[in-house]
Design a protein around this motif. Structure first.
Motif, short mmCIF file in Angstrom:
data_model
loop_
_atom_site.label_atom_id
_atom_site.label_comp_id
_atom_site.label_asym_id
_atom_site.label_seq_id
_atom_site.Cartn_x
_atom_site.Cartn_y
_atom_site.Cartn_z
N LYS A 19 -22.51 -1.43 31.43
CA LYS A 19 -21.91 -2.64 30.87
C LYS A 19 -22.93 -3.41 30.03
CE LYS A 19 -18.95 -6.46 32.17
NZ LYS A 19 -18.10 -7.01 33.22
N CYS A 22 -23.47 -1.49 26.77
CA CYS A 22 -22.33 -1.68 25.87
C CYS A 22 -22.47 -2.99 25.09
CB CYS A 22 -21.02 -1.70 26.65
SG CYS A 22 -20.50 -0.09 27.24
N THR A 28 -17.46 -0.16 23.20
CA THR A 28 -16.63 -0.46 24.36
C THR A 28 -17.09 0.35 25.57
OG1 THR A 28 -15.02 1.30 23.93
CG2 THR A 28 -14.63 -0.86 22.87
N GLU A 29 -16.77 -0.16 26.75
CA GLU A 29 -17.10 0.55 27.98
C GLU A 29 -16.36 1.89 28.03
OE1 GLU A 29 -17.35 -1.73 31.67
OE2 GLU A 29 -17.29 -3.54 30.42
N ASN A 31 -15.60 3.84 25.45
CA ASN A 31 -16.30 4.80 24.60
C ASN A 31 -17.61 5.26 25.23
OD1 ASN A 31 -14.38 4.99 22.62
ND2 ASN A 31 -15.28 3.41 21.34
#
Length: 76
Positions: A19, A22, A28-29, A31
């Motif tokens: 997280k 990212c 995004t998490e 991806n």
């Protein structure tokens, strides 16, 4: 796949969560999860650059070639 992703190991070694990465990289998490799982079919060089920058690592630390030729739909 002939290219193995070792992002999880590098994240753990750096004490960083996916997280956090990212947020720094700007992806995004979902991806990042696809990339971490090894299911990604490609990645932009700019994304690799940002991942390596924020993890203070080299491309070879997160992406490894397993020595095999991957048979795929792009054969000539």
């Amino acid at each position: 796949m002939a290219i193995k992703v070792h992002l999880e190991e590098v994240l753990k070694a750096r004490g960083m969560t996916s997280k956090e990465l990212c947020a720094l990289v700007g992806i995004t998490e979902a991806n990042l999860s696809i990339l971490r799982s090894g299911k990604a079919k490609g990645i932009r060089f700019g994304t690799v650059n940002r991942i390596c920058y924020f993890l203070h690592c080299d491309v070879g630390d997160i992406l490894k070639f397993d020595g095999n030729l991957e048979e795929n739909e792009y054969e000539t």
